[in-house]
Each structure stands twice: as C-alpha cells, then as structure tokens.
Design a protein around this motif. Sequence first.
Motif, short mmCIF file in Angstrom:
data_model
loop_
_atom_site.label_atom_id
_atom_site.label_comp_id
_atom_site.label_asym_id
_atom_site.label_seq_id
_atom_site.Cartn_x
_atom_site.Cartn_y
_atom_site.Cartn_z
N ARG A 13 0.80 -1.22 0.12
CA ARG A 13 -0.02 -0.14 -0.10
C ARG A 13 0.81 1.34 -0.05
NH1 ARG A 13 -3.76 -1.62 5.04
NH2 ARG A 13 -4.25 -3.73 4.41
N PRO A 14 1.35 1.59 -1.21
CA PRO A 14 2.23 2.80 -1.07
C PRO A 14 1.18 4.20 -1.00
CG PRO A 14 1.82 2.08 -3.42
CD PRO A 14 1.23 1.10 -2.58
N GLY A 32 -2.01 4.87 8.25
CA GLY A 32 -2.73 5.14 9.58
C GLY A 32 -1.91 5.16 10.87
N ALA A 33 -2.19 5.99 11.66
CA ALA A 33 -1.62 6.05 12.88
C ALA A 33 -1.69 5.05 13.82
CB ALA A 33 -1.88 7.14 13.68
N ASN A 34 -2.81 4.29 13.76
CA ASN A 34 -3.16 3.11 14.47
C ASN A 34 -2.58 1.81 13.74
OD1 ASN A 34 -5.02 2.84 12.67
ND2 ASN A 34 -6.83 3.07 14.19
N SER A 35 -2.76 0.74 14.51
CA SER A 35 -2.30 -0.53 13.76
C SER A 35 -3.62 -1.53 13.08
CB SER A 35 -1.74 -1.38 14.91
OG SER A 35 -2.69 -1.91 15.74
N SER A 36 -4.56 -0.77 13.09
CA SER A 36 -5.65 -1.33 12.14
C SER A 36 -5.49 -1.59 10.78
CB SER A 36 -7.21 -0.53 12.44
OG SER A 36 -7.12 0.64 11.66
N GLY A 37 -4.46 -0.86 10.19
CA GLY A 37 -4.10 -1.17 8.61
C GLY A 37 -5.01 -0.35 7.92
N ARG A 38 -5.94 0.54 8.07
CA ARG A 38 -6.76 1.54 7.58
C ARG A 38 -5.91 2.89 7.35
NH1 ARG A 38 -12.99 2.79 8.18
NH2 ARG A 38 -13.34 4.34 6.65
N THR A 39 -5.83 3.24 5.93
CA THR A 39 -4.85 4.35 5.60
C THR A 39 -5.72 5.60 5.86
OG1 THR A 39 -5.86 4.35 3.51
CG2 THR A 39 -3.74 3.08 4.02
N ARG A 40 -4.92 6.75 6.15
CA ARG A 40 -5.68 8.24 6.26
C ARG A 40 -5.64 8.69 4.78
NH1 ARG A 40 -3.19 13.01 9.01
NH2 ARG A 40 -5.05 14.48 8.98
N LEU A 61 -17.27 18.40 -3.40
CA LEU A 61 -16.03 17.72 -4.23
C LEU A 61 -16.87 16.50 -4.91
CD1 LEU A 61 -13.75 16.67 -1.18
CD2 LEU A 61 -13.27 17.98 -3.00
N PRO A 62 -16.44 15.97 -6.29
CA PRO A 62 -17.07 14.97 -6.86
C PRO A 62 -17.42 13.68 -6.00
CG PRO A 62 -15.12 15.63 -7.97
CD PRO A 62 -14.98 16.36 -6.93
N ILE A 63 -18.40 13.39 -6.30
CA ILE A 63 -18.89 11.96 -5.62
C ILE A 63 -18.07 10.77 -5.59
CG2 ILE A 63 -20.29 11.00 -7.17
CD1 ILE A 63 -21.16 11.17 -3.59
N GLN A 64 -17.00 10.79 -6.77
CA GLN A 64 -16.36 9.63 -6.72
C GLN A 64 -15.13 9.78 -5.66
OE1 GLN A 64 -17.31 11.58 -9.15
NE2 GLN A 64 -17.82 10.19 -10.95
N TRP A 65 -14.67 11.16 -5.58
CA TRP A 65 -13.62 11.34 -4.73
C TRP A 65 -14.12 11.27 -3.19
CZ3 TRP A 65 -8.81 10.54 -5.15
CH2 TRP A 65 -8.32 10.95 -6.46
N THR A 66 -15.39 11.69 -2.94
CA THR A 66 -15.97 11.77 -1.77
C THR A 66 -16.01 10.29 -1.10
OG1 THR A 66 -17.36 13.93 -2.02
CG2 THR A 66 -17.98 12.27 -0.16
N SER A 67 -16.33 9.41 -2.02
CA SER A 67 -16.66 7.74 -1.70
C SER A 67 -15.19 7.33 -1.27
CB SER A 67 -17.34 7.09 -2.75
OG SER A 67 -17.01 7.14 -3.89
N TRP A 68 -14.19 7.78 -2.10
CA TRP A 68 -12.89 7.28 -2.05
C TRP A 68 -12.37 7.69 -0.52
CZ3 TRP A 68 -8.03 9.70 -1.42
CH2 TRP A 68 -6.91 8.97 -1.35
N LEU A 69 -12.53 9.07 -0.29
CA LEU A 69 -12.18 9.49 1.10
C LEU A 69 -12.76 8.95 2.24
CD1 LEU A 69 -12.14 13.48 0.25
CD2 LEU A 69 -10.25 12.18 0.57
N SER A 70 -14.06 8.43 2.05
CA SER A 70 -14.74 7.90 3.16
C SER A 70 -14.38 6.09 3.20
CB SER A 70 -16.31 7.97 3.03
OG SER A 70 -16.71 7.61 1.86
N HIS A 71 -13.52 5.67 2.36
CA HIS A 71 -13.17 4.39 2.43
C HIS A 71 -14.35 3.50 1.69
CE1 HIS A 71 -9.18 4.56 4.21
NE2 HIS A 71 -9.55 5.38 4.73
#
Length: 187
Positions: A13-14, A32-40, A61-71
């Motif tokens: 995950r670069p 991410g700062a925690n060890s859950s593996g979820r990126t920020r 923001l475009p909905i495509q980017w909004t959905s990407w930001l919210s995982h």
Amino acid sequence: MSLIRRIWRAITRPTGFVGRDLEGNSFYERAGANSSGRTRRIVKYRRAEDQWMYIGGQRRLPIQWTSWLSHTRANPPTLQELQLDLLRQQRVQQNVAMIQAADDAERREQQMLLQAGPTITEAASQPQAERQDPSPSPAQSQSVNLAAVEHPPASSKKAPSKPLPQTGPDEYKPESWSPRVAVQRGG
C-alpha cells in the motif's frame, strides 16, 4: 507494529499523492497512525480559502472522490471517469431544461384554453336555453370553460361494455368453525 509488517505495508500500500479532481484539488493517502491497517485519506484544496466553500456547502467534491475519502471506494477515480461524469451531469441538466420548457408551454396552453370562450363544439353541446343568451357573464363563461376542461365531450364516452359471462352455480358453502382451547400439560 513490527518492522517487517511496516515494510510489507509500504510495498503493498504505497502512500502519498493519489490524484487530482477537475477543479485542481489534490488527494493523498498515508499510512494510518493506529495498527488497524486502515489508511488515512485527505484532500488538499487548490486554494486555502476554498476549504470554507466546501465546508459551507457552496461547492462540492465529486462524489467519486468523496466515496474514496470515506473508504467506500477502494480505488481512486481517474480523470477520464470524472470527465465522463461531468458530461453526464450536463446531459441531465439539458434534459431537465427541455422538460421544464415543455411543462411551461403546456401550462400556458391550458391557461389560454381556460381564458378563451367556449368552442363551437362546446356551444353546440349546450342546451338550447343556454344558447339563447348571447352574452354570458364572465363568471358563467369561466364555469363553462372549466366544465369543458374537466369533463370530456360526450363523443369520447365509452361504449357500454358486454355483460360478464355466466358461470356454473356456486356450490361452495363455508363450514362453521370454532377455536379449541389449548390445554397446557405439565408444569
């Protein structure tokens, strides 16, 4: 987090710059700062004052980017995808404008019909007593016009339908029924 795990995450995950939208906003992904593996995932607006336009709701923001930001979406959108969506939105706006223009034209036509006097066919369908008065009052002409619009002329009434076919005698007779009391045993 172990060193091997961090190296594996960096390979699989670069993080860093991911892409831009059509307005020039940049999107980034960092570990991410925690060890859950979820990126920020974050967005950097083109200009600092734009942030308040997006927060206040004047811009989105475009909905495509909004959905990407919210995982919600795993992969970031491409510029081609954003351009196709922009074309789709423009087509939808054109279709809406055409429908609104057609609705406005229909509404104007209905108002003109209501303001016009009775037509020749409506005058012919009126009883003889009503036709003798050459100048009906404005209230009378309004009621005649409304009646003509609300009720179709007599020529468009349906023809009497055929009677329903006859079937054999109905021999079904319901049986009487009474509920039984359930008895609990044991206890």
